[in-house]
Design an enzyme around this catalytic site. Structure first.
Site, short mmCIF file in Angstrom:
data_model
loop_
_atom_site.label_atom_id
_atom_site.label_comp_id
_atom_site.label_asym_id
_atom_site.label_seq_id
_atom_site.Cartn_x
_atom_site.Cartn_y
_atom_site.Cartn_z
N CYS A 49 0.66 -0.98 0.29
CA CYS A 49 -0.23 -0.14 0.51
C CYS A 49 1.19 1.10 -0.21
CB CYS A 49 -1.26 -0.41 0.98
SG CYS A 49 -0.11 -0.40 2.90
N THR A 50 2.15 1.50 1.09
CA THR A 50 3.64 2.14 1.25
C THR A 50 3.43 2.83 -0.70
OG1 THR A 50 3.07 1.38 2.54
CG2 THR A 50 4.84 2.83 1.97
#
Ligand SMILES: [Zn+2]
Length: 475
Positions: free
Chosen positions: A249-250
């Protein structure tokens, strides 16, 4: 009683006998006036050569072992009898060999399976440009033997797995400076397999201490392992986490570091844009590939106002390179060599038992006592339990062996005794057997004929010994 008896866990009695016998011999000789400076006359020594070491061994001090008695025997043992094995002749290994040889250790063996690469030369200081391509162990041994009179380093251009128990049994202390966790686990298992038990009691003379050093960039650790007495590598296996990856997600939505941008291009953009054609995998050694990832990463970074992306960093992230830092190696090797000296001389209490070093940000060291694990698969002598439902598939059991933080096996081969016959349930490392046993993976334990309380023998590259598991069916 102190935790570290002196010197029972060290030299097997016969070794001490040899040391004492040779001492008697040299003192006779010195009384005849044939030797100078304490009687090490025929070992290439000059007057005052070991004065610095003798200050530690021939007088008492506030930090000496409570049972320590100053004498000339310790130095004699160190110079003539003590046999040490250094595993690895790389960044740590070069430092270790230099330190040990200068301290007076002369019976040194070194094992390394690698040859010298030009990129080693900045820190592996026993090697020169002319040595590129030659075995590390051989060049390191030649260098030390030429430079330090009387020192006898014996090189082995081999894998640790190429040697048997009888080879390892000849050493008083083993020091590992490895970059591989698997190799560390293997030598740990080997030293544990050398332990002798009499009526369940450990025979202290069968203990060969393992001093283990490790570094990664600016971080390092050193530890003292007395197999069977203190925490071993497998006891603390959870300290080696699986390789850290950045959370997806980062990478995808909120990158903060240049590394996040490079990972985005590597993981998401490369397979989508297939810049070098279908089926061409990203090759970290191909400059065109890295150049492409570098340019795309710059674009991505610009969108998020991130700076710091370079070609070098791009290649580092793609190839998962952790730079080796010479000073970290020097610190960790110095700690390890000091521990070898303490144990070999029995003059000082060894490190108890784990030291971490970190100079990423300032300078930090910390020491703690890693504890033995009651049911350690390597050193506890306790059968390993596996809890599974009879309807669980063999694949689930295999996944547990490889994924559980305390086992972390690599390619386990599972066998069981069924109807009095040894049966291989799954074996990965030989293609034909893998193919034949693969269908077992989708069978349940019950379908395979396994019963409650069944023993499973598991072999893996992380250990020289087969690990026995006991299967407990859950309902
Ligand atoms: Zn253990």
């Amino acid at each position: 009683m102190s935790l570290y008896p002196r010197p029972s866990f060290l030299a097997p009695p016969e070794a001490w006998m040899t040391a004492k016998a040779s001492l008697a011999l040299t003192s006779t000789r010195s009384s005849l006036g044939m030797a100078v400076d304490g009687g090490y006359g025929d070992t290439g020594d000059w007057e005052g050569r070991w004065n610095h070491v003798r200050k530690f061994l021939e007088r008492s001090g506030p930090f000496t072992h409570p049972d320590f008695e100053p004498s000339t025997e310790s130095l004699q043992f160190l110079l003539e009898t003590c046999k040490v094995l250094v595993i690895g002749a790389g960044g740590l290994g070069c430092e270790l060999l230099k330190n040990l040889a200068l301290m007076g250790f002369r019976q040194i063996n070194v094992i390394d399976m690698d040859t010298i690469d030009v990129s080693n030369l900045n820190r592996q200081f026993l090697f020169r440009p002319k040595d590129v391509g030659r075995p590390k162990a051989e060049v390191a041994a030649e260098f030390v033997n030429n430079r330090i009179p009387g020192c006898n380093v014996v090189p082995h251009f081999k894998k640790i797995q190429d040697f048997s128990e009888s080879f390892y049994r000849q050493f008083h202390i083993v020091i590992s400076g490895l970059d591989s966790i698997i190799a560390r686990r293997w030598i740990n298992g080997m030293l544990i397999s050398l332990l002798n038990f009499e009526d369940g009691t450990l025979d202290p003379s069968s203990i060969i201490p393992l001093i283990d050093g490790g570094t990664e960039g600016f971080k390092g650790n050193a530890r003292v392992i007395l197999p069977g007495l203190t925490a071993c590598i497998e006891c603390t296996l959870e300290l080696y986490p699986p390789q850290i990856n950045f959370p997806m997600c980062t990478i995808a939505s909120m990158p903060r570091l240049p590394e996040h941008c490079i990972e985005y291009v590597r993981v998401l953009q490369w397979p989508k844009e297939i810049p070098f054609g279908e089926g061409v995998a990203l090759d970290g050694d191909d400059p065109e590939h890295i150049q492409w990832v570098f340019q795309k990463s710059l674009e991505r970074a610009a969108q998020f106002n991130i700076t710091g992306i370079t070609y070098r960093l791009t290649q580092g992230v793609v190839k998962r390179i952790i730079p080796a830092v010479a000073s970290t190696n020097a610190v960790v090797a110095a700690v390890c060599a000091t521990e070898v000296f303490k144990i070999a001389s029995s003059a000082y209490i060894p490190l108890n038992n784990y030291l971490v070093f970190n100079d990423v940000d300032g300078l930090y060291t910390y020491t703690f006592e890693a504890e033995r694990k009651e049911n350690c698969p390597a050193c506890s002598q306790v059968p390993q339990d596996l809890q599974f439902s009879p309807s669980a598939k063999l694949q689930e059991l295999l996944d547990y062996l490889t994924q559980s933080a305390s086992l972390q096996m690599k390619s386990p081969a599972i066998t069981a005794t069924l109807d009095g016959k040894n049966k291989t349930l799954y074996l990965q490392t030989v293609a034909s057997i893998e193919e034949r046993t693969r269908p077992n993976l989708s069978k349940t334990l019950k379908e395979l004929g396994l019963t409650n309380g069944q023993e499973l023998a598991v072999a893996d590259i992380t250990t020289p010994q087969t690990v026995i598991f006991k299967l407990h069916f859950t309902t």
